[in-house]
Write a protein that holds these residues in place. Structure first.
Motif, PDB file in Angstrom:
ATOM      1  N   VAL A 655       0.864  -1.184   0.000  1.00  5.01           N
ATOM      2  CA  VAL A 655       0.000   0.000   0.000  1.00  5.01           C
ATOM      3  C   VAL A 655       0.897   1.230   0.000  1.00  5.01           C
ATOM      4  O   VAL A 655       2.056   1.168   0.420  1.00  5.01           O
ATOM      5  CB  VAL A 655      -0.943   0.020   1.223  1.00  5.01           C
ATOM      6  N   GLU A 656       0.352   2.379  -0.453  1.00  4.57           N
ATOM      7  CA  GLU A 656       1.202   3.540  -0.690  1.00  4.57           C
ATOM      8  C   GLU A 656       1.084   4.618   0.378  1.00  4.57           C
ATOM      9  O   GLU A 656       1.784   5.620   0.309  1.00  4.57           O
ATOM     10  CB  GLU A 656       0.875   4.137  -2.060  1.00  4.57           C
ATOM     11  N   ASN A 657       0.220   4.451   1.375  1.00  9.50           N
ATOM     12  CA  ASN A 657       0.106   5.464   2.422  1.00  9.50           C
ATOM     13  C   ASN A 657      -0.478   4.840   3.677  1.00  9.50           C
ATOM     14  O   ASN A 657      -0.965   3.699   3.672  1.00  9.50           O
ATOM     15  CB  ASN A 657      -0.753   6.653   1.955  1.00  9.50           C
ATOM     16  N   GLY A 658      -0.466   5.598   4.766  1.00  5.95           N
ATOM     17  CA  GLY A 658      -0.930   5.098   6.042  1.00  5.95           C
ATOM     18  C   GLY A 658      -2.419   4.814   6.069  1.00  5.95           C
ATOM     19  O   GLY A 658      -2.879   3.896   6.759  1.00  5.95           O
ATOM     20  N   LYS A 659      -3.216   5.575   5.304  1.00  9.85           N
ATOM     21  CA  LYS A 659      -4.660   5.369   5.297  1.00  9.85           C
ATOM     22  C   LYS A 659      -5.017   4.011   4.704  1.00  9.85           C
ATOM     23  O   LYS A 659      -5.851   3.268   5.244  1.00  9.85           O
ATOM     24  CB  LYS A 659      -5.328   6.498   4.494  1.00  9.85           C
ATOM     25  N   ASP A 660      -4.330   3.649   3.579  1.00  7.25           N
ATOM     26  CA  ASP A 660      -4.568   2.343   2.965  1.00  7.25           C
ATOM     27  C   ASP A 660      -4.074   1.222   3.877  1.00  7.25           C
ATOM     28  O   ASP A 660      -4.678   0.147   3.941  1.00  7.25           O
ATOM     29  CB  ASP A 660      -3.853   2.259   1.616  1.00  7.25           C
ATOM     30  N   ALA A 661      -2.951   1.482   4.590  1.00  9.71           N
ATOM     31  CA  ALA A 661      -2.439   0.471   5.521  1.00  9.71           C
ATOM     32  C   ALA A 661      -3.449   0.221   6.637  1.00  9.71           C
ATOM     33  O   ALA A 661      -3.650  -0.921   7.075  1.00  9.71           O
ATOM     34  CB  ALA A 661      -1.103   0.932   6.105  1.00  9.71           C
ATOM     35  N   LEU A 662      -4.107   1.298   7.087  1.00  9.75           N
ATOM     36  CA  LEU A 662      -5.119   1.187   8.134  1.00  9.75           C
ATOM     37  C   LEU A 662      -6.312   0.335   7.657  1.00  9.75           C
ATOM     38  O   LEU A 662      -6.817  -0.535   8.380  1.00  9.75           O
ATOM     39  CB  LEU A 662      -5.576   2.592   8.529  1.00  9.75           C
ATOM     40  N   TYR A 663      -6.695   0.546   6.416  1.00  6.64           N
ATOM     41  CA  TYR A 663      -7.821  -0.212   5.846  1.00  6.64           C
ATOM     42  C   TYR A 663      -7.469  -1.697   5.760  1.00  6.64           C
ATOM     43  O   TYR A 663      -8.264  -2.564   6.136  1.00  6.64           O
ATOM     44  CB  TYR A 663      -8.158   0.345   4.455  1.00  6.64           C
ATOM     45  N   GLU A 689      -0.489   4.385  15.433  1.00  7.85           N
ATOM     46  CA  GLU A 689      -1.230   4.707  16.658  1.00  7.85           C
ATOM     47  C   GLU A 689      -2.697   4.269  16.558  1.00  7.85           C
ATOM     48  O   GLU A 689      -3.277   3.760  17.525  1.00  7.85           O
ATOM     49  CB  GLU A 689      -1.138   6.210  16.934  1.00  7.85           C
ATOM     50  N   ILE A 690      -3.307   4.444  15.362  1.00  6.19           N
ATOM     51  CA  ILE A 690      -4.717   4.046  15.191  1.00  6.19           C
ATOM     52  C   ILE A 690      -4.842   2.528  15.176  1.00  6.19           C
ATOM     53  O   ILE A 690      -5.774   1.959  15.768  1.00  6.19           O
ATOM     54  CB  ILE A 690      -5.295   4.665  13.891  1.00  6.19           C
ATOM     55  N   ILE A 691      -3.896   1.844  14.504  1.00  3.80           N
ATOM     56  CA  ILE A 691      -3.935   0.370  14.455  1.00  3.80           C
ATOM     57  C   ILE A 691      -3.860  -0.199  15.864  1.00  3.80           C
ATOM     58  O   ILE A 691      -4.546  -1.166  16.207  1.00  3.80           O
ATOM     59  CB  ILE A 691      -2.782  -0.166  13.577  1.00  3.80           C
ATOM     60  N   ARG A 692      -3.047   0.411  16.719  1.00  3.36           N
ATOM     61  CA  ARG A 692      -2.887  -0.103  18.083  1.00  3.36           C
ATOM     62  C   ARG A 692      -4.171   0.041  18.916  1.00  3.36           C
ATOM     63  O   ARG A 692      -4.323  -0.633  19.942  1.00  3.36           O
ATOM     64  CB  ARG A 692      -1.726   0.623  18.782  1.00  3.36           C
ATOM     65  N   GLU A 693      -5.101   0.864  18.440  1.00  4.87           N
ATOM     66  CA  GLU A 693      -6.357   1.013  19.169  1.00  4.87           C
ATOM     67  C   GLU A 693      -7.238  -0.238  19.044  1.00  4.87           C
ATOM     68  O   GLU A 693      -8.020  -0.549  19.939  1.00  4.87           O
ATOM     69  CB  GLU A 693      -7.119   2.242  18.660  1.00  4.87           C
ATOM     70  N   PHE A 694      -7.110  -0.954  17.887  1.00  4.86           N
ATOM     71  CA  PHE A 694      -7.940  -2.149  17.703  1.00  4.86           C
ATOM     72  C   PHE A 694      -7.123  -3.437  17.561  1.00  4.86           C
ATOM     73  O   PHE A 694      -7.672  -4.531  17.558  1.00  4.86           O
ATOM     74  CB  PHE A 694      -8.872  -1.981  16.483  1.00  4.86           C
ATOM     75  N   ASN A 695      -5.807  -3.333  17.428  1.00  7.34           N
ATOM     76  CA  ASN A 695      -4.959  -4.535  17.314  1.00  7.34           C
ATOM     77  C   ASN A 695      -3.631  -4.271  18.019  1.00  7.34           C
ATOM     78  O   ASN A 695      -2.770  -3.577  17.486  1.00  7.34           O
ATOM     79  CB  ASN A 695      -4.731  -4.898  15.845  1.00  7.34           C
ATOM     80  N   LYS A 696      -3.514  -4.811  19.202  1.00  7.04           N
ATOM     81  CA  LYS A 696      -2.293  -4.576  19.977  1.00  7.04           C
ATOM     82  C   LYS A 696      -1.259  -5.685  19.803  1.00  7.04           C
ATOM     83  O   LYS A 696      -0.164  -5.618  20.347  1.00  7.04           O
ATOM     84  CB  LYS A 696      -2.626  -4.435  21.464  1.00  7.04           C
ATOM     85  N   ASN A 697      -1.605  -6.745  19.055  1.00  8.16           N
ATOM     86  CA  ASN A 697      -0.715  -7.912  18.966  1.00  8.16           C
ATOM     87  C   ASN A 697       0.118  -7.954  17.693  1.00  8.16           C
ATOM     88  O   ASN A 697       1.239  -8.462  17.699  1.00  8.16           O
ATOM     89  CB  ASN A 697      -1.541  -9.203  19.073  1.00  8.16           C
ATOM     90  N   ILE A 698      -0.408  -7.451  16.570  1.00 11.63           N
ATOM     91  CA  ILE A 698       0.321  -7.569  15.311  1.00 11.63           C
ATOM     92  C   ILE A 698       1.640  -6.797  15.391  1.00 11.63           C
ATOM     93  O   ILE A 698       1.672  -5.632  15.801  1.00 11.63           O
ATOM     94  CB  ILE A 698      -0.536  -7.073  14.126  1.00 11.63           C
TER      95      ILE A 698
END
Length: 755
Positions: A655-663, A689-698
C-alpha cells in the motif's frame, strides 16, 4: 598642601607605633632576664610564668628573637620536668625563629639540646645529626660582635663532649678522640667551668678505659675527682659518683683491687648523696608540674584578656589613621562617583540598545538553528530514499547469474559507490557527531584485497577522465582477512585516493599496504597514498585538515565540500592512529597512517559466512507462508523490498500510504506490517497509533531513511515493535522480521492457553 599634611600625619603615627614596640621589647627583655634568674634559683613555676608572658608579648608584636628565646627556655623547663615531647615542641619553635634572625648561638644551643633528647631515646642517628647541625653554627669567623665568641666557644665545647660520648657508646673511638682533642683546646682558655672541665676529664678517662689504657684513664679520672671535690660551692654528686665508679673499675682491671674497693666505697657514698638530691629534685619537679598546669589553666584567660587589651589599643590607633585616610578616599570617591554616574547614564543607553539588538540576533540564530535541523532531517530522508533504491536494485542485479563478468564488475563498482555515498552522506549530515566523537567503530571480518579492489573499481571513470594510473601494492605477508570497520576504512582510503586524483592529471597514484609488524593475532599495517600531482605548500600542511579547507588554484576547478581531509583525519584518530603528510610543490604528495588490526583465519571466516547464509534461509519456513503488509510510497523501494521478501517465501501486499495500511489492517489478516514513517495522506506514525487502538498484537516494524536515533526516542510509545534504517542489511532485516513474528505467535499461544 593636603598631601604634605597627610604624609606628616602618617610619619608621626608610624613613629609613635615604633616607640611603642621598642618599649614592649624592653619589657620582654626584662621579663626574660628575670625568668632566667628564677630558673637558676630553682623557682621553676615563677620562671615558667615569666617565659610564657615574654613569649605572648613577643608574638603580639612579632618580636622573633624574644619569642625564640622564650621558647628555648620553656623547652628547657619541660626538659627538666621530663616532659620530653613538650620540650621538643618548644625547641622546634625556637629553632624556627632563631633561623629567621640568624642567631647562631641560639640555633647551636637548640640543636645541642635536641640531640641530648634523642640520645636519651637511644636514637643515636638523630642525636648525631642534630649535634653536627649545631657545630655548623659555632664558627666565630663571621661574627659581627666579639662578645658572642665566648658563649659560642662554650656551646662548641659541650657539643664536642656530647659527640665524643656518643662516638664512645657506638665504638667509634677515632671520631671520639678527635672531638676530645678539639674540646681540650677550650680548657686551656679558662673559659670553661670547673664542672664542665671535670666532665671533660671523665669522658677522656672513659675513652682510655675502652681503649684498655688504664693508667691514662686513672690519671684522667683523678683529675676530674680533684676538680669536683674542690668545687664545694656547686658540688655535682652524680658526676662524682660516676667518676669513682669508673675509676674503681679501671683500677680493678689494672690489678689494683685494694684501691678499687676504696673508690667503690666512695662511689656508693656519693651515690647516696646524689639519690638524696634526686629525691628533692623529683619533689620539686612534681610540685612544679602541678603548679604549672594550674597556672596554664588560670593564666590562659588573663593572658588572653591582656592581649585583647593590647590588640584593642593597637586597633584604636590604626582606626584613627584609617578614619583620616577613609575621609580623604571618600571625598575622592564622591568625585569619581559623580563622574561615573553621568558616564554610566550614557553607557546604559548604549547597552540597552545593544542588548535589544543582541536579543533579536539571538532569536534569529535560534530560528536559523531550528530550520537547519529540520533541513538536515529532510535532506537525510530525501537522499537516503533514492540511495536505498540504487543499493537494493544493484544487490538484486548481482544475484542474476546471467550477467557477464564485465557487467558484474560495473554493478559491483556501482553498489560500492552507492554504499560509500550513503555513508558519506551520513557523516556529512552527522558532522556534529564526528566533532563530538560520538561515532563508534564497528569491527567485522573484512576481505582487505576485495575491499581495495572495489575501491579501485569505483574510480575507473574518474581515472579515465583525468588520464591517471592507479596502482595497488600489497605486501605478500599482509593477511587476506582482518577485523576492522570496513565502512570507515573504505571512507578514509576513498577520500585520500579521490584527493590525489583531484589534484593529479596525466600522472601516477600509488596505494600501498605494508606489513610493519606482527604480535600474536595483531598485525600492524601501514597505508600510503602517493601521487605526483601539484603538491601542497608547506605553509598549508596544518590547514588542509581544517573543516571546509581547500587549496586555491585559478587554473584548476577543484570541486568538493572541503570536509574530506578533515573527516579522514578524525576517522584515522578513531583507529587510535594519526595521519602523516609529506609533500613538495610540483613534485607530489604522500599521505600515510598505521593501524593495528586483528587477523582472521580464512577457513573459519568462510565457515561463518556459509553458516550465516544457511541461517538466513532457515529464518523462514517455506511450508509456513507469512503474510506481510508493506506500507511504502516510493515505487523503487516497493520493488526492492517486495523482491527481497518474495525470495524468502513471504507473501507481500503493498500500500502507498498510512490510510490504505489502516484499511488493510482492519479488513485482512497479516502476520507483520512494515511501515514507512514518511508517507502522503497519512504518515506511518499516525497509522500505527490508530492500528494499536484495535490490534495490539500484530508486530509493526518502522522503516525510515531518517536518523535512527531520532526515531528510537519514542518509537515504543507510538506502537512500533522495532525500527530498521534504510538501506538495511539483509540478514539483520530478516532476523528482525522473524523475531517479531515468532514473538507474536508465542504471545498468541500463551493467551489461548490462559483463556
Amino acid at each position: 598642601m593636603k598631601a604634605i599634611l597627610l604624609v606628616s600625619f602618617l610619619s608621626i603615627a608610624i613613629f609613635s607605633f615604633g616607640n611603642n614596640d621598642r618599649d614592649i621589647i624592653k619589657e620582654i627583655d626584662n621579663i626574660n632576664s628575670s625568668a632566667l634568674v628564677s630558673f637558676k634559683n630553682k623557682e621553676i613555676v615563677k620562671s615558667f610564668k615569666e617565659f610564657i608572658i615574654a613569649k605572648t608579648l613577643s608574638d603580639s608584636i612579632q618580636d622573633t628573637y624574644g619569642s625564640a628565646f622564650a621558647n628555648y627556655n620553656i623547652g628547657n623547663i619541660y626538659n627538666l620536668m621530663e616532659n620530653y615531647e613538650s620540650a621538643k615542641e618548644y625547641y622546634f619553635l625556637s629553632l624556627k625563629g632563631a633561623k629567621q634572625i640568624n642567631d647562631n648561638f641560639l640555633i647551636a644551643s637548640v640543636n645541642k639540646n635536641l640531640a641530648e633528647l634523642y640520645r636519651e631515646e637511644n636514637n643515636f642517628v638523630k642525636a648525631r645529626q642534630y649535634l653536627m647541625d649545631a657545630l655548623k653554627f659555632t664558627s666565630t669567623k663571621n661574627l659581627e660582635r666579639s662578645s658572642e665568641e665566648g658563649p659560642l666557644n662554650n656551646v662548641e665545647f659541650e657539643i664536642r663532649l656530647n659527640l665524643a660520648e656518643l662516638y664512645i657508646s657506638t665504638a667509634q673511638f677515632e671520631e671520639a678522640l678527635l672531638n676530645l682533642l678539639k674540646a681540650g683546646d677550650y680548657t686551656k682558655n679558662n673559659g670553661v667551668t670547673t664542672n664542665k672541665e671535670s666532665y671533660y676529664n671523665y669522658i677522656y678517662g672513659t675513652y682510655y678505659t675502652n681503649k684498655e689504657l688504664y693508667n691514662n684513664a686513672n690519671s684522667k679520672f683523678k683529675i676530674a675527682i680533684n676538680l669536683l671535690e674542690e668545687n664545694v660551692n656547686d658540688p655535682d654528686y652524680m658526676l662524682l659518683s660516676k667518676v669513682y665508679k669508673q675509676l674503681s673499675l679501671s683500677l680493678a682491671k689494672s690489678g689494683n683491687n685494694a684501691d678499687a674497693f676504696l673508690n667503690l666505697l666512695k662511689h656508693n657514698s656519693y651515690k647516696d648523696k646524689f639519690l638524696n638530691e634526686e629525691k628533692l629534685r623529683q619533689n620539686l619537679i612534681i610540685n612544679s608540674k602541678f603548679l604549672i598546669e594550674d597556672y596554664k589553666n588560670n593564666a590562659e584567660k588573663a593572658n588572653t584578656e591582656r592581649l585583647l587589651q593590647i590588640e584593642i589599643a593597637n586597633k584604636i590607633k590604626k582606626v584613627n589613621i584609617i578614619v583620616v585616610i577613609a575621609l580623604l578616599l571618600l571625598l575622592i570617591s564622591l568625585v569619581v562617583i559623580c563622574f561615573g554616574y553621568f558616564t554610566k547614564q550614557k553607557m546604559s543607553s548604549k547597552l540597552e540598545l545593544r542588548n535589544k539588538q543582541l536579543e533579536i540576533a539571538k532569536n534569529e540564530a535560534l530560528k536559523s538553528s531550528e530550520l537547519k535541523t529540520q533541513f538536515i532531517s529532510n535532506v537525510s530522508h530525501e537522499l537516503r530514499t533514492p540511495l536505498y533504491g540504487v543499493v537494493g536494485i544493484t544487490s538484486l542485479l548481482l544475484e542474476n547469474s546471467t550477467l557477464s563478468t564485465r557487467d558484474k564488475k560495473y554493478i559491483k563498482s556501482l553498489k560500492h559507490s552507492g554504499d560509500y555515498l550513503l555513508n558519506l552522506i551520513n557523516d556529512i549530515l552527522q558532522f556534529g557527531k564526528i566533532e563530538s566523537n560520538k561515532i563508534e567503530l564497528k569491527h567485522t571480518s573484512v576481505n582487505l584485497n576485495a575491499t581495495l579492489e572495489n575501491i579501485v573499481n569505483s574510480f575507473d571513470y574518474k581515472l579515465q577522465e583525468t588520464n591517471n594510473h592507479l596502482k595497488v601494492s600489497i605486501d605478500n605477508d599482509v593477511p587476506e582477512v582482518i577485523k576492522c570497520d570496513k565502512v570507515r576504512l573504505s571512507q578514509v582510503l576513498i577520500n585520500l585516493v579521490g584527493n590525489s586524483i583531484k589534484f593529479t592529471n596525466n600522472g601516477n597514484i600509488d596505494l600501498r599496504v605494508k606489513l610493519l609488524k606482527t604480535e600474536g593475532d595483531i598485525v600492524s599495517l601501514g597505508f600510503e597514498v602517493e601521487d605526483n600531482g601539484i603538491g601542497i605548500p608547506k605553509g598549508k600542511f596544518e590547514s588542509v585538515f581544517d573543516n571546509f579547507s581547500q587549496l586555491k588554484d585559478s587554473n584548476i576547478n577543484y570541486q568538493g565540500t572541503g570536509l574530506g581531509l578533515s573527516i579522514t583525519k578524525k576517522l584515522i584518530e578513531l583507529f587510535d592512529s594519526e595521519i602523516k603528510l609529506e609533500s613538495e610543490e610540483g613534485v607530489g604528495t604522500k599521505f600515510s597512517f598505521t593501524i593495528d588490526f586483528e587477523k582472521v583465519d580464512i577457513q573459519i571466516e568462510n565457515q561463518l559466512q556459509e553458516q550465516n547464509l544457511n541461517k538466513i534461509k532457515s529464518l523462514v519456513n517455506p511450508h509456513d507462508e507469512c503474510r506481510i503488509l508493506l506500507a511504502e510510497d516510493n515505487k523503487i523501494n516497493q520493488i526492492v523490498t517486495k523482491k527481497l521478501l518474495e525470495k524468502q517465501n513471504y507473501k507481500c501486499t503493498i500500500v502507498e500510504n498510512g490510510k490504505d495500511a489502516l484499511y488493510e489492517a482492519k479488513n485482512k489478516v497479516y502476520d507483520l506490517i512494515l511501515m514507512d514513517i514518511n508517507m502522503p495522506i497519512m504518515d506511518g506514525n499516525e497509522a500505527t497509533e490508530i492500528i494499536r487502538e484495535f490490534n495490539k498484537n500484530i508486530p509493526i516494524i518502522a522503516l525510515t531513511a531518517a536518523d535512527i536515533e531520532e526515531v528510537k526516542q519514542n518509537y515504543l510509545e507510538i506502537g512500533y515493535n522495532e525500527v530498521i534504517t534504510k538501506p538495511f542489511d539483509n540478514y539483520e532485516f530478516f532476523q528482525t522480521i522473524n523475531d517479531c513474528i515468532q514473538n507474536s505467535k508465542k504471545k498468541t499461544l500463551l493467551n489461548a492457553q490462559v483463556s
